[in-house]
Write a protein that holds these residues in place. Sequence first.
Motif, short mmCIF file in Angstrom:
data_model
loop_
_atom_site.label_atom_id
_atom_site.label_comp_id
_atom_site.label_asym_id
_atom_site.label_seq_id
_atom_site.Cartn_x
_atom_site.Cartn_y
_atom_site.Cartn_z
N GLY A 167 69.07 23.11 -35.82
CA GLY A 167 67.86 22.55 -36.15
C GLY A 167 67.72 21.06 -36.95
N VAL A 168 69.00 20.66 -37.05
CA VAL A 168 69.09 19.36 -38.03
C VAL A 168 68.49 18.25 -37.09
N ASP A 169 67.55 17.19 -37.61
CA ASP A 169 67.18 16.39 -36.76
C ASP A 169 68.14 14.94 -36.69
N ARG A 170 69.08 14.66 -37.71
CA ARG A 170 69.79 13.62 -37.59
C ARG A 170 70.91 13.73 -38.48
N VAL A 171 72.06 13.29 -37.84
CA VAL A 171 73.32 13.29 -38.50
C VAL A 171 73.76 11.77 -39.03
N LEU A 172 74.31 11.56 -40.13
CA LEU A 172 74.80 10.44 -40.73
C LEU A 172 76.28 10.46 -40.90
N CYS A 173 77.08 10.10 -39.92
CA CYS A 173 78.65 10.35 -40.05
C CYS A 173 79.38 9.01 -40.56
N LEU A 174 79.78 9.20 -41.87
CA LEU A 174 80.44 8.09 -42.38
C LEU A 174 82.05 7.87 -42.26
N ALA A 175 82.46 6.78 -42.16
CA ALA A 175 84.03 6.77 -41.90
C ALA A 175 84.47 6.74 -43.35
N PHE A 176 85.21 7.74 -43.80
CA PHE A 176 85.86 7.91 -44.97
C PHE A 176 87.05 6.88 -45.00
N ASN A 177 86.99 5.85 -45.77
CA ASN A 177 88.00 4.89 -45.61
C ASN A 177 88.14 4.24 -47.07
N ARG A 178 89.08 3.44 -47.12
CA ARG A 178 89.23 2.71 -48.54
C ARG A 178 88.02 2.28 -49.30
N ARG A 179 87.22 1.63 -48.53
CA ARG A 179 85.96 0.99 -48.97
C ARG A 179 85.07 2.00 -49.37
N LEU A 180 84.70 3.34 -48.80
CA LEU A 180 83.86 4.28 -49.26
C LEU A 180 84.85 4.87 -50.39
N ARG A 181 85.88 5.04 -50.42
CA ARG A 181 86.57 5.96 -51.34
C ARG A 181 86.45 5.13 -52.76
N GLU A 182 86.27 3.83 -52.68
CA GLU A 182 86.14 3.15 -53.89
C GLU A 182 84.84 2.96 -54.36
N LEU A 183 83.87 3.40 -53.89
CA LEU A 183 82.41 3.60 -54.18
C LEU A 183 82.26 4.34 -55.40
#
Length: 313
Positions: free
Chosen positions: A85-101
Amino acid sequence: MQLVRGLHNLRPQHLGCVATIGNFDGVHRGHQAILARLRARAVALGLPSCVVIFEPQPREFFTPELAPARLTRLRDKLTLLAEAGVDRVLCLAFNRRLRELSAAEFVRAVLVDGLGVRHLEVGDDFRFGCDRAGDFDFLLQAGASNGFSVEAASTVEVQGQRVSSTRVREALAAADFALAEDLLGRPFQLAGRVVHGQALGRQLGTPTANVQLKRRRVPLTGVYLVSTEVDGQHCPGVANIGVRPSVASDGNAHLEVHLLDFSGDLYDRRLTVAFHRKLRDEQRFASLEALKAAIAADVAVARAHWLGQPLKK
């Protein structure tokens, strides 16, 4: 259910939601409890529910050779989330940029500016941000500063122990399919498109459907009693999953399924395989005749089982 791939695809209409974050590998009963709470809070607030996941999963990014075998590929995970019953999925690319946040940057970019989260459901052991510096207490403070509430998901236990993806993998490794089903809330399944193979099974008198796995690693290896479904049609069978040591092998895991008393063309169709019992380990045979005899014995065991326990539709 709507799938949004990446922060760059979020739009103003996506602001305002009730969210949770995690890998959700297997979408087991612990995950299902979080999703039920997520859905209930979303209904209460009149907002859409959103699940934030990562692709690849973080451990696959950091140490791909040591990352655990996935219980569900992305496609199957999305199907299970939609069924929950989930309305929305946000799929984030786990990469170096995200890892460094940093944890603060993640909250600002994803939760506040990206999704406009009004309420967040997470496990009390959830960690995020560079070097996993963000934790539940950090989220509580961030929520108080940015106008969203945070709630810890309740632990779900089966047989006195916490339900987790790791525990499901352990049950599968031990061939305890009853426990795996209890943890998942359904039989463990692998699904994929049927592709052309070497046609060796046909030569040995037991034609098999070669199911495309598209996985670095699989959580099972050996010969199993299975049930299958394709286009709503159910059929019992026996399956081998492994590297096929008795034939020329490319070293990758393959799933080969013999459907009992099935006739028809399965090529390019999506086959779902549910695992019920381990018959034996995968092994190397000295000759094709020995392999043929072993397969015939496996099929005989499968026939005897399904004769006494008809397949449930």
